[in-house]
Structures are given as structure tokens and as C-alpha cells.
Design a protein around this motif. Structure first.
Motif, PDB file in Angstrom:
ATOM      1  N   SER A 242      48.528 -31.135  68.319  1.00 37.08           N
ATOM      2  CA  SER A 242      49.687 -30.488  68.096  1.00 37.08           C
ATOM      3  C   SER A 242      50.442 -30.952  69.196  1.00 37.08           C
ATOM      4  N   MET A 243      51.861 -30.783  68.589  1.00 34.89           N
ATOM      5  CA  MET A 243      52.771 -31.744  69.535  1.00 34.89           C
ATOM      6  C   MET A 243      54.089 -30.756  69.524  1.00 34.89           C
ATOM      7  N   VAL A 244      54.602 -30.226  70.457  1.00 32.55           N
ATOM      8  CA  VAL A 244      55.809 -29.516  70.461  1.00 32.55           C
ATOM      9  C   VAL A 244      57.012 -30.357  71.325  1.00 32.55           C
ATOM     10  N   LEU A 245      58.101 -30.775  70.805  1.00 29.54           N
ATOM     11  CA  LEU A 245      59.248 -31.518  71.442  1.00 29.54           C
ATOM     12  C   LEU A 245      60.122 -30.536  71.468  1.00 29.54           C
ATOM     13  N   TRP A 487      59.398 -18.354  70.312  1.00 29.73           N
ATOM     14  CA  TRP A 487      58.134 -18.396  71.240  1.00 29.73           C
ATOM     15  C   TRP A 487      56.992 -17.976  70.172  1.00 29.73           C
ATOM     16  N   ASP A 488      57.262 -17.055  69.340  1.00 29.87           N
ATOM     17  CA  ASP A 488      56.434 -16.601  68.211  1.00 29.87           C
ATOM     18  C   ASP A 488      56.113 -17.756  67.365  1.00 29.87           C
ATOM     19  N   ALA A 489      57.088 -18.374  66.904  1.00 27.29           N
ATOM     20  CA  ALA A 489      56.949 -19.424  66.092  1.00 27.29           C
ATOM     21  C   ALA A 489      56.095 -20.780  66.607  1.00 27.29           C
ATOM     22  N   VAL A 490      56.355 -21.046  67.739  1.00 36.38           N
ATOM     23  CA  VAL A 490      55.558 -21.888  68.304  1.00 36.38           C
ATOM     24  C   VAL A 490      54.043 -21.540  68.906  1.00 36.38           C
ATOM     25  N   ALA A 491      53.891 -20.332  68.875  1.00 39.17           N
ATOM     26  CA  ALA A 491      52.607 -19.758  68.907  1.00 39.17           C
ATOM     27  C   ALA A 491      51.611 -20.034  67.576  1.00 39.17           C
ATOM     28  N   ARG A 492      52.660 -19.786  66.393  1.00 41.31           N
ATOM     29  CA  ARG A 492      51.839 -19.924  65.300  1.00 41.31           C
ATOM     30  C   ARG A 492      51.773 -21.208  65.219  1.00 41.31           C
ATOM     31  N   TYR A 493      52.510 -22.173  65.451  1.00 42.83           N
ATOM     32  CA  TYR A 493      52.201 -23.627  65.241  1.00 42.83           C
ATOM     33  C   TYR A 493      51.063 -24.177  66.286  1.00 42.83           C
ATOM     34  N   LEU A 494      51.070 -23.912  67.437  1.00 36.48           N
ATOM     35  CA  LEU A 494      49.953 -24.199  68.179  1.00 36.48           C
ATOM     36  C   LEU A 494      48.706 -23.559  67.899  1.00 36.48           C
ATOM     37  N   GLY A 495      48.890 -22.281  67.560  1.00 32.80           N
ATOM     38  CA  GLY A 495      47.368 -21.515  66.960  1.00 32.80           C
ATOM     39  C   GLY A 495      46.942 -22.008  65.598  1.00 32.80           C
ATOM     40  N   GLU A 496      47.739 -22.242  64.586  1.00 37.10           N
ATOM     41  CA  GLU A 496      47.314 -22.610  63.307  1.00 37.10           C
ATOM     42  C   GLU A 496      47.759 -23.633  62.599  1.00 37.10           C
ATOM     43  N   LEU A 497      48.703 -24.491  63.371  1.00 39.60           N
ATOM     44  CA  LEU A 497      49.245 -25.760  62.911  1.00 39.60           C
ATOM     45  C   LEU A 497      50.341 -25.522  61.825  1.00 39.60           C
ATOM     46  N   LYS A 498      50.836 -24.486  61.815  1.00 36.17           N
ATOM     47  CA  LYS A 498      51.888 -23.996  60.693  1.00 36.17           C
ATOM     48  C   LYS A 498      53.389 -23.808  61.536  1.00 36.17           C
ATOM     49  N   VAL A 499      54.050 -24.592  60.441  1.00 40.67           N
ATOM     50  CA  VAL A 499      55.501 -24.885  61.157  1.00 40.67           C
ATOM     51  C   VAL A 499      56.436 -23.982  60.271  1.00 40.67           C
ATOM     52  N   PRO A 500      57.634 -23.720  61.076  1.00 37.89           N
ATOM     53  CA  PRO A 500      58.755 -22.783  60.410  1.00 37.89           C
ATOM     54  C   PRO A 500      59.198 -23.371  59.055  1.00 37.89           C
ATOM     55  N   ALA A 501      59.513 -22.353  58.478  1.00 40.76           N
ATOM     56  CA  ALA A 501      60.415 -22.800  57.019  1.00 40.76           C
ATOM     57  C   ALA A 501      61.690 -23.796  57.436  1.00 40.76           C
ATOM     58  N   GLU A 502      61.788 -24.669  56.372  1.00 43.70           N
ATOM     59  CA  GLU A 502      63.080 -25.651  56.610  1.00 43.70           C
ATOM     60  C   GLU A 502      64.139 -24.894  57.052  1.00 43.70           C
ATOM     61  N   GLY A 503      65.129 -25.082  57.832  1.00 42.10           N
ATOM     62  CA  GLY A 503      66.396 -24.542  58.142  1.00 42.10           C
ATOM     63  C   GLY A 503      66.278 -23.203  58.775  1.00 42.10           C
ATOM     64  N   ALA A 504      64.906 -22.930  59.455  1.00 39.42           N
ATOM     65  CA  ALA A 504      64.741 -21.641  60.083  1.00 39.42           C
ATOM     66  C   ALA A 504      65.542 -21.624  61.513  1.00 39.42           C
ATOM     67  N   THR A 505      66.085 -20.529  62.062  1.00 38.70           N
ATOM     68  CA  THR A 505      66.788 -20.258  63.148  1.00 38.70           C
ATOM     69  C   THR A 505      66.216 -19.320  63.940  1.00 38.70           C
ATOM     70  N   CYS A 506      66.375 -19.317  65.150  1.00 38.08           N
ATOM     71  CA  CYS A 506      66.058 -17.952  66.031  1.00 38.08           C
ATOM     72  C   CYS A 506      67.332 -17.708  66.818  1.00 38.08           C
ATOM     73  N   ALA A 507      67.231 -16.299  67.269  1.00 39.52           N
ATOM     74  CA  ALA A 507      68.258 -15.789  68.190  1.00 39.52           C
ATOM     75  C   ALA A 507      67.680 -15.748  69.424  1.00 39.52           C
ATOM     76  N   PRO A 508      68.657 -16.104  70.615  1.00 38.20           N
ATOM     77  CA  PRO A 508      68.323 -16.057  71.961  1.00 38.20           C
ATOM     78  C   PRO A 508      68.228 -14.761  72.467  1.00 38.20           C
ATOM     79  N   ASP A 509      67.311 -14.337  73.425  1.00 33.76           N
ATOM     80  CA  ASP A 509      67.143 -12.872  73.705  1.00 33.76           C
ATOM     81  C   ASP A 509      68.159 -12.183  74.647  1.00 33.76           C
ATOM     82  N   ALA A 510      69.076 -13.060  75.234  1.00 30.68           N
ATOM     83  CA  ALA A 510      70.129 -12.729  75.831  1.00 30.68           C
ATOM     84  C   ALA A 510      71.218 -13.539  75.940  1.00 30.68           C
ATOM     85  N   GLN A 511      72.652 -13.076  76.172  1.00 34.34           N
ATOM     86  CA  GLN A 511      73.826 -13.849  76.055  1.00 34.34           C
ATOM     87  C   GLN A 511      74.483 -13.922  77.527  1.00 34.34           C
TER      88      GLN A 511
END
Length: 513
Positions: A242-245, A487-511
Motif C-alpha cells: 500500500s502507498m499513499v502519496l 481520513w476514512d477513505a485512506v483507512a479503507r485503502y490501507l486496510g482493504e486496498l480499495k480506492v475512492p471512486a473517480e472524481g471523489a472529493t472530501c470537505a475539510p473539517d474546518a474553515q
């Protein structure tokens, strides 16, 4: 390209599982996949793998409280695996539940020039309990840095800008000063400078992976650490689990550039100036929407900023120079919690600058980033950069016209590489798309001033198996833009080697405001 030295604003909420079975270390170069772009290789490709070098024995001893430290001898040159050695400083935070230990998670915190030992002691205890329970967190000072055969550059520990490349009477003095760090490092470090490429750090990493007892690598790299990850993934494609860049460099742009980019330095090839301008525009919009929470919110932010820039181009305002303001902006773009202070700074300059843009004064004293020997010793051998002042002089006019605020800094940021005394014949320049069994997760902020989201998309394509997840926030790497969704998406990837769908985005927790 600048080293990442920012604070860790958040850590990953990861859920990791045991490592998959390993593939043997490759000894031949797989062919690139059809249809995938490959980086240009040098005439003599470096040998793949560690070339039979002995795996070091890590004798762990307690250090820094709950950590363990070890030393690892590795070859100075992997062309001579049984020749001279250097010693790496290695550290780990052992898994809290050793009975259910799943392996190691190797982390590189960026740079080049950042020490892994110090960063892990600062941030390792704050990683999530699930990671702490089942994985050893492992890092090391890369060769040439910190406790790992550090480069020595006597008299050049705090390099500074001398003169201006845009003033004829200071032009030669500027370039002469730019060369001083390289000369000092050559005098103090000798042949070490010829063996500090990221490819050799990747070879060291593979020996450390084996020494730690991991059949495959789990890796998380931030900023420059993404280039280390991309290099490892192509030197040792069969050894990657597994590798996260995160905050991703464009691999081709950082190494050689595409054909036609031979006379452009790295930051111009990566179009860092456009990324900074885009984030500045985002700052203006967010500041205006924040109203009284942002001191610079009243009126037309773009016009006011143009006036401030023009006024400072004519001379300082109350001790603030154009270069110092751009350095302040640079810092704020890295970490959006600094935007409130940036708004106050800009507001304090606005009243005395009104209407100055109409005069269109030339910039004579630009902001020029300077780097220490540890950074340059890696960057100047990893990357092709122009080698004559004339190349930079010619590019300055066009880049300033294209990006008036940030273009000049991008042009001159690596003039210290002119005549750099080191040359690593074993650096890696591609191809970048060797066959791997698992996808690579590429994470990037929408507004990142050092590693633009366009670089992340380019790298995903260059890898051939990269999948991009964008966080709709501003700052450098996800460390500075907390997002539970990411972080949840990274967790799924590191645990199950599943990547998010193409074009996926996430909102930040704070502004920012």
C-alpha cells in the motif's frame, strides 16, 4: 520546490489490517504498460534493486522515552554493494499490541532535508490508537540528513540572498552568492554528494523494509515523500503493498520535465506560481465572505493587493519589503489558519498603497527562496535545472508577465543548483508506470501552494495505477487540512486496498475564518 517543515495539524484516522503475501524483489525491469506515458530514462539506466547489498541488522535500543532507535549500515554506492558504507539513523514507535502486530508503516514527512527521526518523535505518539496498536511506526533520517551521514557545508549553514538578479549592478553578485552553498558542500562532503539521489534513499528504504521483517512495504509519504514513494514504487514494484502519496509532486516534472522543458527549472515545470495565485484568489474570496472576521475583507481585495504589490515594488513600507511580504504570503498559503494574520498584515498596508498600481513600477528586488545544503544536495541531483544565469534571466521576463506576483520566485528558487558539484549517476528518471498489483492512492488539497492538484493528477497518470482524492481545502498536504472524510477513505485503502471512486472529493473539517 521547497522543503516541508510545517506543523502536523492532524493525523490519519486509520484502520489497518495485516499485510498481504509478498512478491519477490524484482531483478529485471518490467516493460511499461501499453498506452501509459513513461519518463525519459538516462542513457545508462541505474541498476534496479539493491544489487545484492546485505540487509542490515537492526539492534533496537530504547530512546526518546517510548521509542526505539537503531543504526543501519548501507552501501554508499549500490554499484559497489560491498564497498564503502554509511550509517542511517532509524527510529520506530513499537506497536502497542505486539501480540496482534501486523507489520510496519514507514513514513516520510517531506523535505528533502527533513529528518525522519525528529519528526516521528514529535508526531508519532499522536497517531490513532488503531495504528499505534497494530503497526510499528517507522521512519529514518534519509542519507545526507540529520543522523545519517549528514552533508557538511562549512560556513554556509544559513545561506541568504545577496543582490538582485534583476538589477544590472547586482546581477553577477547574486549568482556568485547562489553558488556559495555548493562550493561549501563540495569542500565539506566530497564524494558523498554523488550518492544522495532519492533513488538511493529508495534503495535504503528497501533494505530497511527487509530489516524490519516486512515482506511488503506499507508507506505514507508527504510532499517530497511522494517523490520517494513514486521512485520506490518503480524500483521495487513487486514489493509494494500500500502507498499513499499526499501533497504530490509531478514525478516527470520533478525529474526531467517533458520534452521542451529542458530550460525551465523545477518550480516552473510544476507551475507552482499558478497554484499560489489560485490559492491567493481563494483567500480573497473567503476573506470577503468572512466579513469582519477578516481584516482585509472591505472593498476590492484584488485591486487593493495590486496597489500594495506596486507600492512595495517602489520601496519598503514601515520596514515591510516586497520580498518579506511575499515570504509572509508564502507561509500563509501553506497553512490556512494563518490567513487571519495575513488579512491583518495586508490591511495595515492598504491605506498607504491606494492607487499605486497605476504607475506600474518594475519589480527590481524579487522574493527569492534560499535553501540549505541538505535540501540542495538532494534536489540538485534529482532534478534537471538550467545551468547558466542566461537561462534564468530569459525566463524571468516571460514568467513575470504570466504570473506577476509569484512567477519570479518560481524562476529563481533553484539558482543555487547552477554548477552544483554533485552528480548521482544512479538517480531514477523513469519510466514511472511499472506493473504493480495494488493501486496507489494520491491525495491532494484543492488549493496547495507547493504541490498543485494538477501535479497530483499528472502523477496518477504517470504511475498508471494512481487514484486521486481531492480535499476541498487550502494548505500543504492533508496534515494541514484535517478532513475526516479523507481520513476514512485512506483507512479503507490501507486496510482493504480499495480506492475512492473517480472524481471523489472530501470537505475539510474546518474553515480559515
Amino acid at each position: 520546490m521547497r522543503p516541508r517543515r510545517g506543523a502536523l495539524a492532524a493525523v490519519l484516522l486509520l484502520t489497518l489490517t495485516a499485510c498481504a503475501p509478498a512478491s519477490p524483489e524484482p531483478q529485471a525491469q518490467p516493460q511499461p504498460r501499453p498506452g501509459q506515458a513513461a519518463g525519459r530514462a538516462e542513457a545508462a539506466a541505474p541498476p534496479l534493486g539493491t544489487n545484492g547489498a546485505a540487509v542490515p541488522e537492526l539492534r533496537w535500543a530504547p530512546c526518546h522515552g517510548s521509542f526505539q532507535c537503531a543504526s543501519a549500515p548501507v552501501p554508499l554506492s549500490y554499484r559497489e554493494p560491498r564497498g564503502k558504507t554509511i550509517t542511517l539513523s532509524v527510529i520506530k514507535l513499537p506497536a502497542k499490541d505486539p501480540a496482534h502486530r501486523a507489520g510496519s508503516l514507514f513514513v516520510n514527512f517531506g523535505g528533502p532535508g527533513t529528518d525522519g527521526v525528529g519528526e516521528l518523535t514529535r508526531f508519532g505518539p499522536h497517531y490513532p490508537e488503531e495504528v499505534r496498536a497494530h503497526y510499528d511506526l517507522v521512519s529514518f533520517d534519509p542519507r545526507g540528513i540529520g543522523g545519517s551521514a549528514p552533508v557538511s557545508c562549512p560556513g554556509a549553514d544559513e545561506p541568504k540572498v545577496e543582490g538582485s538578479p534583476l538589477r544590472p549592478d547586482q546581477h553577477d553578485a547574486f549568482y556568485a552568492a547562489s553558488a556559495t552553498v555548493g562550493k561549501a558542500c563540495a569542500a565539506g562532503s566530497g564524494e558523498l554528494l554523488d550518492h544522495l539521489s532519492t533513488a538511493n534513499v529508495a534503495r535504503d528504504l528497501d533494505l530497511l523494509r527487509q530489516a524490519a521483517g516486512d515482506r511488503e512495504l506499507n508507506y505514507y509519504g508527504y510532499s517530497y515523500g511522494t517523490y520517494l514513494g513514486g521512485t520506490y514504487a518503480n524500483l521495487f514494484p513487486g514489493s509494494v503493498r500500500s502507498m499513499v502519496l499526499d501533497g504530490t509532486l509531478d514525478l516527470v516534472a520533478n525529474a526531467t520535465g517533458k520534452p521542451g522543458q529542458e530550460h525551465a527549472p523545477v518550480d516552473v515545470r510544476a507551475d507552482v506560481a499558478a497554484a499560489q495565485q489560485e490559492e491567493l484568489e481563494h483567500f480573497f474570496a473567503v476573506c470577503a465572505a468572512a466579513g469582519p472576521k477578516c481584516a482585509f475583507s472591505q472593498g476590492d481585495q484584488r485591486r487593493k493587493f495590486a496597489d500594495i504589490f506596486a507600492k512595495l515594488s517602489q520601496g519598503p513600507i514601515g520596514g515591510v519589503t516586497l520580498a518579506s511580504l511575499l515570504q509572509t504570503i508564502d507561509s500563509a498559503l501553506y497553512l490556512s489558519p494563518r490567513w487571519k494574520s495575513l488579512g491583518q498584515t495586508l490591511n495595515s498596508l492598504a491605506a498607504s498603497s491606494a492607487g499605486a498600481a497605476g504607475a506600474r513600477p518594475p519589480v527590481l528586488d524579487p522574493y527569492v527562496p534560499v535553501h540549505n545544503g541538505g535540501f540542495l544536495a538532494v534536489q540538485c541531483v534529482d532534478s534537471d535545472n538550467p545551468q547558466t544565469p542566461a537561462d534564468y534571466d530569459k525566463l524571468a521576463a516571460s514568467e513575470q508577465a504570466r504570473q506577476p506576483y509569484f512567477g519570479l520566485a518560481a524562476v529563481f528558487s533553484l539558482t543555487q543548483c547552477i554548477g552544483w558539484p554533485g552528480h548521482d549517476a544512479d538517480r531514477y528518471t523513469g519510466p514511472w508506470n511499472r506493473q504493480r498489483k495494488n493501486p496507489i492512492l494520491v491525495l491532494n488539497n484543492r488549493f496547495d501552494p507547493a504541490t498543485p492538484v494538477s501535479n497530483a493528477r499528472a502523477t496518477a497518470a504517470e504511475l498508471g495505477d494512481g487514484h486521486v482524492l481531492v480535499v476541498d481545502g487550502a494548505g500543504h498536504t492533508s496534515l494541514d487540512v484535517p478532513s475526516k472524510c479523507a481520513w476514512d477513505a485512506v483507512a479503507r485503502y490501507l486496510g482493504e486496498l480499495k480506492v475512492p471512486a473517480e472524481g471523489a472529493t472530501c470537505a475539510p473539517d474546518a474553515q480559515p475564518f
